[in-house]
Design an enzyme around this catalytic site. Structure first.
Site, PDB file in Angstrom:
ATOM      1  N   ASP A 200       0.513   3.755   2.268  1.00 39.68           N
ATOM      2  CA  ASP A 200       0.356   4.387   3.577  1.00 39.68           C
ATOM      3  C   ASP A 200      -0.641   5.549   3.484  1.00 39.68           C
ATOM      4  OD1 ASP A 200       1.097   4.043   6.316  1.00 39.68           O
ATOM      5  OD2 ASP A 200       2.185   5.911   6.203  1.00 39.68           O
TER       6      ASP A 200
ATOM      7  N   ASP B 261       0.847  -1.203   0.000  1.00 38.17           N
ATOM      8  CA  ASP B 261       0.000   0.000   0.000  1.00 38.17           C
ATOM      9  C   ASP B 261       0.875   1.242   0.000  1.00 38.17           C
ATOM     10  OD1 ASP B 261       0.304   1.132   2.991  1.00 38.17           O
ATOM     11  OD2 ASP B 261       0.380  -1.039   3.007  1.00 38.17           O
TER      12      ASP B 261
HETATM   13  N1  LIG Z   1       1.190   1.348   5.780  1.00 39.05           N
HETATM   14  C1  LIG Z   1       1.720   0.505   6.640  1.00 39.05           C
HETATM   15  N2  LIG Z   1       2.159   0.946   7.847  1.00 39.05           N
HETATM   16  C2  LIG Z   1       2.737   0.070   8.724  1.00 39.05           C
HETATM   17  N3  LIG Z   1       2.859  -1.252   8.487  1.00 39.05           N
HETATM   18  C3  LIG Z   1       2.407  -1.713   7.325  1.00 39.05           C
HETATM   19  N4  LIG Z   1       2.397  -2.951   6.813  1.00 39.05           N
HETATM   20  C4  LIG Z   1       1.845  -2.898   5.590  1.00 39.05           C
HETATM   21  N5  LIG Z   1       1.476  -1.626   5.300  1.00 39.05           N
HETATM   22  C5  LIG Z   1       1.826  -0.868   6.355  1.00 39.05           C
END
Ligand SMILES: Nc1ncnc2[nH]cnc12
Ligand SMILES: CSC[C@H]1O[C@H](OP(=O)(O)O)[C@H](O)[C@@H]1O
Length: 308
Positions: free
Chosen positions: A221, A219
């Protein structure tokens, strides 16, 4: 309980088994820091090479990132004879060019955990040690992996790209970051974010194990202004494909890595062996015997036998 196993794979979110290899048996060593996250699966390649696989959050993903028994995990792997760990982690991307589905080999870490995770084997003992952690991953192992993982990804043919020399932020969780935090981490130089690389990498260093992380992006974030912030549902969308690719990468590199770290003479990949000799504070007269015994579980070279 030493097994003839020199390499461990730690699986993160989505990666709970290596079912592309032959399952041999489960082992579940009790360490002075308790039991590992789940029983460790010993698996074999067609060549007969064995590898230890440990699911970081337990095989049913029942353990929160802040509650992973990282000391027991690393100690248990060391007790099996493991010398090098290749850990996988589902991570958020803080950079446009690292798209969900891409892989990365980080070389640096920014610690945003909150001090709630036991982060040293020496904590609570009468023995003080300050491990060197300027290069938090084993550089030689990371650069060795770079070429092999690239080849494995090309061979798989799904177009997964590998990014190298990245900086990963390790946050506490379990909630994801705010948009302000996510933007701040980019300004700090962060490229990736997860909740798991610490204290795992620190403990591997204290146990003199070579350790590298293969970060698998799921992703973006929360930093992209016109896009929604990350949700667990979004992460789940890429977990399965990332786990399939991770299994392929693991199966592709293990034989060669095993040969490299068991070859005659000093293997280039075992650069951490001996590193704690200069990290343990020397005034040893007051070290308690029970603490020495506990630490001998991970560092027998320094703590078993008579005190010097
Ligand atoms: N955006 C994110 N923040 C922290 N850990 C994660 N693991 C997968 N995506 C994450
Ligand atoms: C499921 S999203 C957050 C969760 O996923 C990552 O776990 P791991 O590193 O074990 O793959 C991240 O660190 C969080 O724990």
């Amino acid at each position: 309980m030493s097994e003839n196993v020199r390499i461990a794979i730690i699986g993160g979110s989505g990666l709970y088994h290596l079912d592309n290899l032959t399952f041999v048996k489960h082992v579940n060593p009790e360490t002075p820091w308790g039991f590992p996250s789940s029983p460790i699966a010993i698996c074999a390649l067609p060549s007969g090479t064995q590898v230890a696989f440990l699911a970081r959050h337990g095989s049913g993903h029942t353990i929160h990132p802040s509650a992973v028994p990282a000391r027991a995990n690393i100690a248990a792997l060391k007790s099996l004879g493991v010398r090098a760990i290749v850990a996988f982690s589902a991570v958020g991307s803080l950079r446009e060019e690292i798209a969900p589905g891409h892989f990365a080999l980080p070389s640096q870490i920014i610690d945003r955990t909150k001090g709630v995770r036991p982060a040293s084997f020496f904590e609570g003992t009468s023995i003080v040690a300050h491990a060197s952690f300027g290069d938090p991953f084993s550089n030689k192992l990371v650069s060795w992996l770079e070429e092999r993982v690239t080849k494995a990804l090309e061979q798989e043919g799904r177009g997964v790209q590998l990014h190298t020399n990245k900086c990963i932020v390790c946050m506490e969780g379990p909630q994801f970051s705010t948009r302000a935090e996510s933007i701040m981490y980019r300004q700090w130089g962060g490229d990736l974010i997860n909740m798991s690389v610490l204290p795992e990498a620190k403990l591997a260093r204290e146990a003199e194990l070579s350790y590298a992380l293969i970060a698998t992006a799921t992703d973006y974030d929360a930093w992209r202004p016109h896009e929604g912030a990350v949700t667990a549902a979004e992460v789940f969308k890429t977990l399965k494909a990332n786990a399939d690719t991770s299994r392929h990468v693991a199966a592709t590199v293990i034989d060669e890595l095993h040969a490299e770290i068991t070859k005659d003479g000093e293997s280039l990949l075992l650069e951490q062996v001996g590193s704690m000799a200069f990290s343990i504070m020397p005034r040893s007269e007051q070290q308690k015997p029970e603490d020495r015994e506990k630490l001998a579980y991970i560092l027998p070279e320094y703590f078993s036998g008579e005190q010097q």
